[in-house]
Design a protein around this motif. Structure first.
Motif, PDB file in Angstrom:
ATOM      1  N   PRO A  80      -1.984   1.655  -4.178  1.00  8.45           N
ATOM      2  CA  PRO A  80      -3.238   0.844  -4.008  1.00  8.45           C
ATOM      3  C   PRO A  80      -3.812  -0.904  -4.232  1.00  8.45           C
ATOM      4  O   PRO A  80      -2.778  -1.119  -5.090  1.00  8.45           O
ATOM      5  CB  PRO A  80      -4.640   1.227  -4.930  1.00  8.45           C
ATOM      6  N   ALA A  86      -1.636   0.216  -8.843  1.00 11.81           N
ATOM      7  CA  ALA A  86      -2.665  -0.872  -8.084  1.00 11.81           C
ATOM      8  C   ALA A  86      -1.672  -2.577  -8.305  1.00 11.81           C
ATOM      9  O   ALA A  86      -0.886  -2.557  -9.102  1.00 11.81           O
ATOM     10  CB  ALA A  86      -3.690  -1.353  -8.516  1.00 11.81           C
ATOM     11  N   LEU A 125       0.455  -1.414   0.097  1.00 19.02           N
ATOM     12  CA  LEU A 125       0.156   0.252  -0.183  1.00 19.02           C
ATOM     13  C   LEU A 125       0.415   1.186   0.140  1.00 19.02           C
ATOM     14  O   LEU A 125       0.570   2.437  -0.652  1.00 19.02           O
ATOM     15  CB  LEU A 125      -1.066   0.412   1.289  1.00 19.02           C
ATOM     16  N   GLY A 152      -7.174   1.080  -0.656  1.00 18.82           N
ATOM     17  CA  GLY A 152      -6.484   2.715  -0.701  1.00 18.82           C
ATOM     18  C   GLY A 152      -5.554   2.409  -0.484  1.00 18.82           C
ATOM     19  O   GLY A 152      -5.093   2.086   0.784  1.00 18.82           O
ATOM     20  N   ARG A 153      -4.300   3.493  -0.511  1.00 20.27           N
ATOM     21  CA  ARG A 153      -3.127   3.843  -0.183  1.00 20.27           C
ATOM     22  C   ARG A 153      -3.326   3.970   1.932  1.00 20.27           C
ATOM     23  O   ARG A 153      -3.118   3.743   2.106  1.00 20.27           O
ATOM     24  CB  ARG A 153      -2.787   4.565  -0.459  1.00 20.27           C
ATOM     25  N   ALA A 188      -8.809   5.156  -6.590  1.00 23.58           N
ATOM     26  CA  ALA A 188      -7.898   5.652  -6.308  1.00 23.58           C
ATOM     27  C   ALA A 188      -6.386   5.975  -6.121  1.00 23.58           C
ATOM     28  O   ALA A 188      -5.868   6.799  -5.879  1.00 23.58           O
ATOM     29  CB  ALA A 188      -7.247   3.882  -4.894  1.00 23.58           C
TER      30      ALA A 188
END
Length: 224
Positions: free
Chosen positions: A77, A110, A73, A189-190, A219
């Motif tokens: 994402p 991601a 993360l 999400g981060r 994200a």
């Protein structure tokens, strides 16, 4: 065809007993009963949902290397897919669909991981058979799945059926508990907040990989 169309086509052949499956109808009835009972239990409604904080975890890849959700993360994402195991044809078809969508995920910054309770040997088999370019992580005892609200115990009559079919879950998983995760797909999400969640107690139903793209686009515009 879409992922679900492929799954439906396989299910139709399997439940019709067409070669090479040739499964007795009584077996199909037991599987239907178990799925209907899991749906009726409301277990899926208790799983984590969009807006919830995802639990942090560290699990090993097939080579024994620890993979940390926090470290992933920190880069962007995260897409997480929980699946039952290499023995499940529906899961293998889903993994192949996720592999096909992997370039779209990576274009949005991601990472993708899949998690199952199976041993490292069987995770390596999943990667090899499905020609995957993303890691399969081993969740011993389904502990991480439980933290996401996905773990359930197979009813006794289904355990008996699996034993009769030589579907040795304790052997696949290195665990005597006879538990599995409900198939679940999450975009995190981060900041660790879940942006997308899809959990279905009916293992023959899986969301399309493209369904996650709006959450991933969102994200990708947000920094932790």
């Amino acid at each position: 065809m879409s992922l679900q169309e492929n799954l439906d086509a396989f299910k139709a052949d399997f439940e019709a007993g067409r070669p090479p499956y040739s499964v007795p109808h009584a077996v199909i009835e037991v599987m239907h009963r178990a799925t209907a009972e899991l749906v009726a239990s409301g277990a899926a409604e208790k799983a984590l949902k969009a807006g919830d904080k995802a639990p942090s975890f560290t699990l090993n890849d097939p080579d024994g290397n620890p993979v940390s959700s926090a470290e992933l993360l920190a880069k962007g994402p995260l897409v997480v897919s929980f699946y039952r195991g290499v023995w499940c044809p529906y899961c293998n078809m889903e993994l192949q669909a996720l592999e096909a969508a992997l370039p779209s995920f990576r274009a949005l910054g991601a990472s993708l991981i899949a998690i199952s309770p199976q041993t490292a040997v069987n995770s390596r088999k999943s990667v090899r058979q499905n020609d995957l370019d993303f890691p399969i992580l081993s969740d011993t005892h389904n502990d991480v799945a439980a933290r996401f609200g996905l773990r359930f115990a197979l009813p006794d009559y289904l355990v008996e059926l699996y034993k009769n079919l030589k579907n040795d879950l304790p052997g696949f998983n290195g665990d005597e508990s006879w538990t599995l995760p409900m198939p679940g797909r999450f975009v995190i999400g981060r900041d660790g907040v879940i942006l997308y969640a899809e959990v279905n107690p009916d293992y023959t139903r899986r969301p399309e990989p493209e369904d996650m793209l709006p959450a991933l686009r969102k994200a990708s515009t947000v920094t932790a």
